[in-house]
Structures are given as C-alpha cells and as structure tokens.
Design a protein around this motif. Structure first.
Motif, short mmCIF file in Angstrom:
data_model
loop_
_atom_site.label_atom_id
_atom_site.label_comp_id
_atom_site.label_asym_id
_atom_site.label_seq_id
_atom_site.Cartn_x
_atom_site.Cartn_y
_atom_site.Cartn_z
N ASN A 15 43.60 -78.22 -42.02
CA ASN A 15 42.95 -79.47 -42.44
C ASN A 15 41.98 -79.20 -43.58
O ASN A 15 41.10 -78.34 -43.45
N GLN B 234 43.19 -81.82 -34.58
CA GLN B 234 43.66 -83.21 -34.70
C GLN B 234 43.01 -83.96 -35.85
O GLN B 234 41.87 -83.68 -36.21
N THR B 235 43.73 -84.93 -36.40
CA THR B 235 43.18 -85.82 -37.42
C THR B 235 43.15 -87.25 -36.88
O THR B 235 44.17 -87.74 -36.39
N VAL C 152 38.03 -85.06 -38.20
CA VAL C 152 38.76 -83.90 -37.69
C VAL C 152 38.15 -83.50 -36.35
O VAL C 152 36.93 -83.41 -36.22
N PHE D 197 51.99 -89.27 -35.76
CA PHE D 197 52.30 -90.63 -35.30
C PHE D 197 52.50 -91.50 -36.53
O PHE D 197 51.66 -91.48 -37.44
N MET E 12 38.79 -80.40 -45.44
CA MET E 12 37.69 -81.25 -44.98
C MET E 12 36.69 -81.60 -46.07
O MET E 12 35.92 -82.55 -45.91
N ILE F 186 34.79 -82.21 -34.94
CA ILE F 186 34.50 -81.06 -35.80
C ILE F 186 33.90 -81.53 -37.11
O ILE F 186 32.91 -81.00 -37.59
N ARG F 187 34.50 -82.54 -37.67
CA ARG F 187 34.08 -83.02 -38.98
C ARG F 187 34.22 -84.54 -39.04
O ARG F 187 35.32 -85.06 -39.15
N SER G 297 44.98 -91.98 -33.59
CA SER G 297 45.39 -90.59 -33.72
C SER G 297 46.46 -90.50 -34.80
O SER G 297 47.55 -91.06 -34.67
N VAL G 298 46.16 -89.82 -35.90
CA VAL G 298 47.10 -89.69 -37.02
C VAL G 298 48.11 -88.59 -36.71
O VAL G 298 49.32 -88.77 -36.88
N MET H 42 42.07 -91.36 -37.65
CA MET H 42 41.72 -92.35 -38.67
C MET H 42 40.79 -93.39 -38.07
O MET H 42 41.00 -93.84 -36.94
N THR I 129 36.52 -92.30 -43.18
CA THR I 129 37.89 -92.75 -42.91
C THR I 129 38.63 -91.81 -41.97
O THR I 129 39.42 -92.24 -41.14
N LEU I 130 38.39 -90.51 -42.13
CA LEU I 130 39.10 -89.53 -41.30
C LEU I 130 38.10 -88.65 -40.56
O LEU I 130 37.06 -88.28 -41.09
N LYS J 187 48.48 -74.47 -39.36
CA LYS J 187 48.17 -75.87 -39.66
C LYS J 187 46.75 -75.88 -40.21
O LYS J 187 45.84 -75.27 -39.64
#
Lengths: 155, 155, 155, 155
Positions: free
Chosen positions: C98, A144-145, A123, B99, C100, A115-116, A92-93, A147, A120-121, C96
C-alpha cells in the motif's frame, strides 16, 4: 481525545463511534450466523471474537479459513469506522491475508487496527489469534484498504 | 487428458480429482452453514454457489463480504486441489481480494481457476459473480497462493 | 542468541547471516543502479536506504513508486534471508504493498522484518519511510511471502 | 468508440488518452533509468517493455524482481489513466504481485489492463512476460487498485 498510531495522531471525528459501530455490527446477520461478537471497540481498534464450534469448522476440525478472513476483514473495517465522521460510512475496497497457522483452540480473536487514516482511503491491518489453553497464538495477518464515503451515514 | 491455461498445459495428476474434491468439500461444516454447494468441478476449475438468504447478509441486505471472500478462497483452493497428485493435499497460503460491486441478486457464484501450477506453489484466481435476474455480474476478484503438501493425503 | 518477534522467538540458523546477506545484496546490479545501500542487517531485520536523486524520480519530482516497491520487496526478502540456514536461499513468492504518502524528502528507508518464520514459508513485512528534514514519515506498507529453498546456497 | 472488458463496456472519457499517457511516461526519469519504453497504449491497456541489460539484474543474472514490480505497477496504472477524463489523474493505491518464474530472456513485457473501471476506484491487472527466444513466458501476475483524482490534471 485522540489515538496515536506511531507517527500519526488520529483525532476523534465521531464521539459516538462505539455506538455506531456496535449498532452496525449487530445488524449483520452473517456475524450472528458464525456466533461472532464484538467485545472491544476503541478509537482505531476493534476486536471480533468467535467461539470454536462445529458449525464453522473445515474438514480437519479447525475453524474454516473463510471464517478467519471474514472476521479479519470485518474487525479492520470497523476499526476504520471508529475514526470517520458521524455522517460517513466505510467500505472494504480490498484486503490481503496470510494464513500463518491452523485456527484451532477454544476461540478466535480478530484484532483490527487503523494504520493510516486518510480523508478518502484508510489503511488498516488485522491480526487473527487462536486462543489455545488461554494463550493467544497468531494465525493470520491481513492488510486492508478502506474507502470512506462522506455524507452517506449508515442507517 | 490435460488442461490448457494459455501458456501452460496442466496434465492430470489425479484422475479421481473430482471425487477427492467433492468429498473434502462435503466435510466442511462451514460451507454447509452458509448453504454453499459445489456444482462444478473440472480440471483446474471449480465453482461454489451460494443462494442469497437472510442468514448470510450484512446490514444493508447484501450478502456479507466475508461470505464473498470465503467462497472465493475455497473455490480457488479446490481448483488447485484438482491438479495435484492423489497423495498430496493443498493449503491456502494467502490471497488478495478486491470487492468490485455489492453482492446482491439471487445467488453468488465463485469461480476458482488455476493460473500457474507448480510443484510446491500454485497461483490461482477467483472471480465472484452475483446473479441478478439471471445475469452474472462480477462483484469480486481474488489472486491466491496455494502450497502443495506432497505425501499428505487428505483423509 | 535469538530474536523475539512478539510471540515467536527465532533462533539464529546461520551465524554468518550478515555476511551472506551483504554479499548477495552487493551482487545486485539493480540496487546499485538506484544507488541503494544496506546499512542495517540484524537478525530478522534489514534496512535499505536510497538517497533522493533525479534519476529515480517520477513525473512530479517524487521518488518513483516502483523504487519504493523495489526496496520494500528486497529489504523484507533479505530480512527473511537472515533467519535461514547457511545452505538455504530465499525467494520472493508474492507481496502486497500500500502506498500511503508521496515519497518525497531527502532519502527513503525501507525497513524489512520477519513476522512469522517457517520451515518452507516466511511471512515478512516492510515499511518504507521518507526522511523529510531528518524526520521519518511512513510512505508505504508491504506484506510479503517468502519461500525457503533448502540445500540451495546462494553462490 | 469503447472497450469491452467482458461484462463492462468502457466509454472513452479522454480522446487524447494516448498522448496524455505517453507525455506522463516520458517525464518519469525512473523509467528511463531502467531503459523502459511504452510502445503500446490502447484504451484500457498499455505495455511497458524493458530490454534485458546488466544494470537491472539481480545476483543470478536474471532481471531484478523489483524491476518486474516496477513495470507491472506502472503499466497497469497507465492503463487506468487511459480511461479517465482529461482533467483527472490517477494514483496507485496498492497492488499485489505474484512472481511465477525467473525474469530471464531478452526482454520483459508488462501488459497492464483495466479490469473494473469506477468513478473513484479502478481495479486493474498486469501480467509480466519474459521473452525467451522470441516466445512470451508469464513471469509475474499483479492485481492493483487505482484511485482517480478528478479535477487534478497532470501537468
């Protein structure tokens, strides 16, 4: 087999995702401490449930906002874990959470969703519902993002 | 008496803020569940400490990210409570948390701080540090919005 | 007449919301600067469109992320404005976002939506899509908090 | 030579960082559109300045919030770019921004800063100040996540 999240079809990278997620969840002492369980693990989606008990309350008898955040973050993180390869783990980033109503009622349900997906990442989002007289009422919304750490399988 | 946060001097609205905050904190069962304490309550600033014990760990033996978020949100919310009038209470509207390192070490310290006080909304931040061999290492950073509810004293 | 956002039915507080929103939007020079228009204003929802032109690009020829954030924030803020009384105005407290995918294609569409209306605070979201060969592709996701200022009509 | 951000000393990975950043900034049409300049580029820190002119205003004559977000995101992203190797580029993953005061005054200054450098992810912050009668007043605060793309030099 695959999951459709609107404009994205996510192929299943790890057929054993449910086993991997549940095994990880079960080794989280903190989830046991708050009496959380994970009854739903689907591709791109998990649910964490927590009964309303006095040990997790704040000063007004509602469930503590910290517990709401804890299960939102975890449910969405595990949703991300369902879509990564077997030899990858997730981290969790960051996340952002809006509290929208007090967490009262019989229990909480955090529903985490991809969601996406990305290499590497990832969403994700989570909604937390309080169940009052059997009816779900939204009490928090999180974005949330995550990794993906390839080649680092979770033991 | 007042606190200087850079460009803003915050006057003390409730001389008994420390007593009010500690009394509220002590009625949060969830904080006791994770063995949290609040040894620092200053005007515009609080600290929540949590020892590293196995009940709050995740699957790798670090302190669970959910616990990090829980004490960040609470420390900053209570920092906001130190600057509001005695007949007002505070509500966490939303927060965003990054984090930055695993929460290992002997204990965690969440340091919450008022960034921008306002009549209705207060912007705060929290940093969470893990204490490793007596040295503080930042492990999380949070930015938060608090709503002030005037005329609603916390009982 | 009312709008159903899942678990919440939002009654129409200002029957002239579309006129009020459009009049406000048209007085925002910054929206004209980037060549934005607002072709969709529904109860709880607005859309801002921006054609892809060279003045709003970043160094790789994509539309600048700042423009993406700008229209996401505005579309969701105006979505909130559609649900407040005629004598109230709205203020963006925080958001916020993101990113994508790169904002390429012929144009951008920011779709703002009310998630949770409240008397003082409204939670919204926005999705930004790039239109590539006539197809919408999500390129950003935003979660936002709006404050309602009652008795402060926008002139 | 290195920069100290409290608990982290960041060594200089690209001695030509200022040239690389300025060259990239100068190729962003959107920054020229709003009349932004970048007079400060230090290791781990940049500043974007925008004069208050009518083309970037919203309906009340303040500078549009979208412009505030735009320069906050960019200043912090470029701060991250100052600390990565010459053969790497950076990408804004997400940010969260709190508006704290109207953006009035003669000009805006967005000050972006690296909080936590990492190999793949960098956490940054930006503060946006409005300059009123020569005095800086904070008007927005942002927390951001940047991804480093190694081996992808910006042309």
């Amino acid at each position: 087999m695959a999951t459709d999240t609107g404009d994205t079809v996510i192929t299943i990278a790890n057929p054993d995702f449910a086993k991997a997620v549940l095994s990880s969840f079960n080794r989280q002492n903190a989830m046991q401490l708050i009496q959380a369980s994970m009854p739903v693990i689907e591709h791109g989606l998990t649910e964490i449930h927590v009964p309303h008990w006095d040990g997790i309350e704040q000063q007004h008898g509602f469930i503590h906002g910290g517990v709401v955040g804890m299960i939102a973050d975890s449910a969405a993180g595990y949703a991300a874990m369902t879509v990564v390869p077997a030899d990858a783990s997730v981290l969790s980033v960051e996340y952002k959470l809006n509290f929208m109503a007090p967490a009262n009622g019989e229990k909480l349900i955090a529903r985490g969703q991809v969601i996406r997906p990305g290499k590497t990442l990832i969403v994700t989002k989570a909604e937390v519902f309080s169940v009052v007289d059997g009816q779900e009422k939204v009490c928090a919304l999180m974005q949330q993002t995550i990794m993906v750490m390839h080649g680092r399988v979770e033991k």
